[in-house]
Structures are given as C-alpha cells and as structure tokens.
Design an enzyme around this catalytic site. Structure first.
Site, PDB file in Angstrom:
ATOM      1  N   GLN A  75       0.746  -1.213  -0.027  1.00  0.00           N
ATOM      2  CA  GLN A  75      -0.131  -0.049  -0.255  1.00  0.00           C
ATOM      3  C   GLN A  75       0.912   1.259   0.092  1.00  0.00           C
ATOM      4  O   GLN A  75       0.424   2.159   0.506  1.00  0.00           O
ATOM      5  CB  GLN A  75      -0.890  -0.048   1.102  1.00  0.00           C
ATOM      6  CG  GLN A  75      -2.190  -0.926   1.114  1.00  0.00           C
ATOM      7  CD  GLN A  75      -3.175  -0.408   0.068  1.00  0.00           C
ATOM      8  OE1 GLN A  75      -3.068   0.715  -0.489  1.00  0.00           O
ATOM      9  NE2 GLN A  75      -4.002  -1.381  -0.425  1.00  0.00           N
ATOM     10  N   SER A  76       2.085   1.231  -0.676  1.00  0.00           N
ATOM     11  CA  SER A  76       2.942   2.583  -0.654  1.00  0.00           C
ATOM     12  C   SER A  76       2.224   3.655  -1.393  1.00  0.00           C
ATOM     13  O   SER A  76       1.835   3.507  -2.522  1.00  0.00           O
ATOM     14  CB  SER A  76       4.064   1.911  -1.445  1.00  0.00           C
ATOM     15  OG  SER A  76       5.098   3.185  -1.895  1.00  0.00           O
ATOM     16  N   ASN A  77       2.391   4.779  -0.645  1.00  0.00           N
ATOM     17  CA  ASN A  77       1.972   5.914  -1.148  1.00  0.00           C
ATOM     18  C   ASN A  77       2.858   6.373  -1.945  1.00  0.00           C
ATOM     19  O   ASN A  77       2.570   7.286  -3.112  1.00  0.00           O
ATOM     20  CB  ASN A  77       1.516   7.100  -0.018  1.00  0.00           C
ATOM     21  CG  ASN A  77       0.683   6.515   0.952  1.00  0.00           C
ATOM     22  OD1 ASN A  77      -0.552   6.345   0.618  1.00  0.00           O
ATOM     23  ND2 ASN A  77       0.763   6.351   2.207  1.00  0.00           N
TER      24      ASN A  77
END
Ligand SMILES: *Cc1c(COP(=O)(O)O)cnc(C)c1O
Length: 340
Positions: A75-77
């Site tokens: 879930q890397s921004n």
C-alpha cells in the site's frame, strides 16, 4: 543556498495550506494545533512524496530516462505518487511491492493505492517481506536495461539527498507562511519512515535557524535506527546544498512509541487518531503513517509534553488512499458515537 540551482519539475500544488485545527485543539485542551496540508499536494490524492518527486523526476528526465522504477510496501503511497508523476510526464513506471504485513485481505492487496497504481498504468511485481528491496529493484532494473530501457531508479520513499530537497523547500515554505501570518511555531510533528521528509526538514529549518523543535513519529524502525537513518540522510542533504556539517546528531529526534505491532499494522491509538481528525476536523489521515504520527501528537499533548499557549504544527504527509486498503480496521464503533 538556492534550491533553484537544482533541476526541478513543477507538478505539486504549492504552497500547501497551513490551517488551525480549532476543534482538535479544544478537544485536547493543550497547545494550539495547526496543520500543514501536504496531503493536498495535488497529484493522485496527494501526499509528501510529490515534493520529493519534483526533484527526482527532474533528475530522471535530465538523465534521459524513459522509465522510472521504485519500491515500497503493497500500500505504498510513494509508489502511487511515482506512478502518477510518471504518467503525467509520459514515462513508463515499474513498481516492486513488498508484502510487509502478510495481509491476504482483498482490500489490502488490490484496493487503495494498488488500484491507483494500476489506474496510472504502472506495471508491478511483488516480493515477500524482509528482502533488501533496493537491491531487488536494481536487479530488475538491469533486466530492463538489458532490454533497452533507460531506467531511473528511485529508492524507497524517494529518500535520497535529491528527494529530500523537496522537504528543505517545505521548511522554507512553512516558515514563510508562519512569518506572513505572524505565527511563532514552537514545534513541528510528523510521521517519519524512510527518513527523507525529516532529513529535508531538519536541514531546511537549521539552515534558517528557525528554532522550531522537530519531532518525527516513527512508523517502523526502533528509535536509534530511525534517528541514525535520518541523521545520515540529513548530513548528505546538507552537503548537497553546500552546507556540510550543518546538522548535528542532537537535531534529529524521533519518538517510536506509536508503531504498535509493526509497519502497516494500525494500533488502537492509530484508529483513534484517524477517527478524531475525521470527526473533529473533516480531515482524513491514513492507517500506516499520518494516523500514527497524529497518535503520537495526541498522546504527547495529553501527557503535557506541549504547553498551553504553544503552537504545534502537524505536518499531514497524506496517505488517505490507503484507507480503502484497510476497511476492516474500522469495524468498531465511532468514538463520537451518539454524542451528536
Ligand atoms: C512516506 C510517507 C511518510 C514518511 O515519509 P518519509 O520521508 O518516508 O520518512 C509519512 N506519511 C505518509 C503518508 C507517507 O506516505
């Protein structure tokens, strides 16, 4: 120091707003709490990586790259903002996503930032947790280079001296806003992970002799390691802008008491902080970074760490897109409940 000497592309919405949080300040009964809205940087739901990417993507372009590659958690921004920046600049983007949480929930593996990565046209591959992800990425980059692509690799979180320039600039922007508003800032609090945000801020604030206490709230590493990472990057960043020796070890302070079970796993205090900001201020935090940063801020205010009459700025680093990867974490009742 002139940041304009460094190549930069402009796609962030800047300056981001600096706003007072009246209801949160009142609810906590401590210092005046302000927020610097780096969740509003404009690119694909915003976030702190966009400032870094203005400098990183300029370097990629200058080197003639036709593809950028980066790595991060599922879930890397940062991965999502890199994919968006690449789309805007007409470059290919390839992502390496590390499974740091072991979650098998569909929301986590396919919704939130992952959905947005796909919408921006990035390709991606997965890795199990615990690998040296920057080394994994370099190996994959070699594969693409052998096939003729001109690949520019961006380290996790965009955290190298080039990316950190984005937060040197943010320190200037914030102090300019504070000066214009006649606001004396006592402390600046934010979530710290791959260290680029805090490193840039430390350098920028120190270069101006701003006299603002900077506190990073850790989301992963233990205190000594986190502070060490930030310090090393701050030194390299200071050197890059011609101020070698500017930063001292004592300038770097991280509090890692709010990590909970681990990276990407929201603690009860994270959920409480997200609910408070949402219910009191209409602001969305995230379950991995800004929710933990805010949990630290809230707890420290409750403990009297900041005095009444002080002004504390919370740097909102973004991440709300990840909320949709964590629907299950919010199954409990609202904290405000029937109060309204
Ligand atoms: C990456 C990130 C951070 C941490 O910033 P670093 O520069 O990696 O320390 C904080 N908040 C959000 C929402 C992020 O995506």
């Amino acid at each position: 120091m002139q940041l304009s000497r460094f190549p930069r592309l402009r796609f962030a919405h800047l300056p981001t707003p600096l706003e007072r949080l009246d209801r949160l300040s009142e609810a906590l009964g401590g210092p005046e709490i302000w927020i610097k809205r780096d969740d509003c940087t404009g690119l694909s739901t915003g976030g702190n990586k966009t400032r870094k990417l203005e400098f990183l993507m300029a370097e990629a372009k200058a080197e003639g790259a036709d593809m950028v590659m980066t790595q991060g958690a599922t879930q890397s921004n940062h991965a999502r903002q890199t994919a968006a920046a690449a789309a805007k600049l007409g470059m290919a983007c390839h992502l390496l996503l590390e499974d740091r949480t072991g979650s098998r929930e569909m929301d986590y593996t396919a919704n939130g930032n992952v959905l947005l990565d796909d919408l921006h046209g990035a390709s991606r591959e997965k890795r199990p947790g615990g690998l040296d992800m920057n080394a994994e990425m370099e190996a994959v980059a070699e594969r693409f280079r052998a096939a003729g692509r001109r690949v520019y690799t961006i380290p996790g979180g965009g955290s190298n001296p080039t990316g950190a320039l984005g937060y040197v600039n943010c320190a200037h922007e914030l102090m300019g806003q504070a000066n214009d508003a006649g606001l004396a800032i006592d402390a600046l609090v934010h979530a710290t992970g791959s260290a680029g945000t805090q490193a840039g801020l430390v350098v920028g604030l120190k270069a101006m002799n701003a006299d603002v206490a900077l506190l990073g709230i850790g989301v992963r590493a233990p205190k000594a390691k986190q502070e060490g990472n930030v310090f090393a990057l701050a030194q390299a960043t200071a050197e890059k802008i011609g101020l070698a020796g500017l930063v001292e070890r004592a300038d770097v302070v991280a509090n890692t008491d709010y990590v909970g079970e681990g990276y990407g796993i929201p603690a009860p205090s994270t959920i409480e902080a997200i609910r408070m900001f949402a219910e009191l201020e209409g602001i969305l935090l995230d379950p991995v970074y800004s929710g933990k940063g805010a949990a630290g801020l809230i707890d420290l205010v409750r403990k009297g760490e900041f005095a009444k009459g002080q002004r504390v700025v919370f740097l909102h680093t973004g991440g709300s897109a990840a909320l949709f990867g964590y629907r299950g974490a919010f199954d409990g009742p609202s904290s405000a409940g029937e109060a309204r």
